[in-house]
Scaffold this active site. Structure first.
Site, PDB file in Angstrom:
ATOM      1  N   GLU A 161     -83.265 -42.530 -39.993  1.00  0.00           N
ATOM      2  CA  GLU A 161     -84.245 -41.587 -40.535  1.00  0.00           C
ATOM      3  C   GLU A 161     -84.757 -42.154 -41.860  1.00  0.00           C
ATOM      4  OE1 GLU A 161     -83.654 -37.389 -38.816  1.00  0.00           O
ATOM      5  OE2 GLU A 161     -82.628 -37.501 -40.722  1.00  0.00           O
ATOM      6  N   HIS A 165     -77.316 -36.672 -44.238  1.00  0.00           N
ATOM      7  CA  HIS A 165     -78.756 -36.408 -44.235  1.00  0.00           C
ATOM      8  C   HIS A 165     -79.319 -36.735 -45.628  1.00  0.00           C
ATOM      9  CE1 HIS A 165     -82.608 -34.341 -44.250  1.00  0.00           C
ATOM     10  NE2 HIS A 165     -82.583 -34.532 -42.940  1.00  0.00           N
TER      11      HIS A 165
END
Ligand code: PEP
Length: 263
Positions: free
Chosen positions: A169, A97
């Site tokens: 992302e 992430h």
């Protein structure tokens, strides 16, 4: 056939009590619904995994960790192993992430080791990929994504690639005001699939799911899901409350009903 997905990472949000309320709302909503066309997941903080697992045990919603160490055990204070996540009932683990990269100095070389350990443990890695705003401005998005995905997947055989879920992302869209546009997402997802094709072959490329994440809402979700190469939504803020995640699931379920078979 790529099964569509809806998932949410809670980051450092939701206490055990809040997790129980969230999971009970989700369980009550999902009871009696046919959600078999989707893979659904929530990624709570580690302290809430047990509560989430218990409250979601009779639902189609799986749980996962937000991070993991590559080693099996040992002197890694503050870390958690793949076996511990499995024992807690996790099916998934999120890797790379952008906040792990930005604030904790994580690299894709380390992510490669984590991914390998996760695969051996039977966890499904959700591998985050994304360019920064300066990389986007410099026209380097696809080169950055290619380097990230090939570094993280290095050493994996083609037949194992579809066991990884990719999550595109864009780092500039996470926690922001606006998602990337569908056209922009279509280009990045298309190029990612071409990269998989070039390095792992047609079957692996066709079967690997690529989610989009970054400022997704129930409002912008349908247009994003209209992109053929988008296999689901990975959501932060809009799904930190159960009602929000339910709306996201409904959006993905609608897209799954109308989509022609992929992969
Ligand atoms: C994220 O942090 O992965 C994310 C997608 O967050 P948000 O949906 O809030 O932009």
């Amino acid at each position: 056939m790529r099964k569509m997905m809806a998932g949410t990472g809670w980051k450092m949000n939701n206490s055990v009590a809040e997790t129980l309320r969230y999971a009970e709302t989700l369980a009550a909503w999902s009871a009696g619904r046919d959600l078999s066309a989707l893979d659904l997941f929530v990624l709570p903080p580690f302290t809430s995994l047990h509560a989430a697992r218990t409250a979601l045990s009779n639902t189609p919603v799986a749980i996962g960790g937000q991070n993991m160490h590559w080693d099996a055990s040992g002197g890694w204070t503050g870390e958690i192993s793949a076996a511990m996540l499995c024992e807690a009932g996790c099916r998934y683990v999120e890797l790379a992430h952008s906040e792990r990269l930005q604030h904790f100095g994580e690299t894709y070389a380390a992510v490669r080791k984590k991914l390998d350990t996760a695969m051996h443990a039977g966890l499904t890695p959700i591998l985050c990929l994304g360019e920064t705003a300066p990389e986007k401005a410099a026209g380097r998005a696809d080169a950055v994504l290619e380097a990230q995905v090939l570094t993280a997947l290095a050493g994996q055989g083609a037949k194992h690639i579809p066991d990884v879920v990719l999550a595109y992302e864009p780092r500039w869209a996470i926690g922001g005001a606006e998602a990337a546009t569908p056209d922009y997402i279509a280009e990045r997802h298309g190029r990612l699939r071409e990269t998989l094709h070039a390095h792992y072959g047609k079957a692996a490329a066709a079967r690997t799911r690529i989610l989009y994440g970054g400022s997704v809402t129930p409002e912008n979700g349908p247009a994003i899901l209209a992109v053929e190469d988008v296999d689901g939504l990975f959501v932060g803020r809009a799904a930190w409350q159960a009602e929000g995640f339910i709306r996201i699931i409904e959006v993905v379920a609608d897209a799954a009903r109308t989509r022609r078979p992929q992969g």
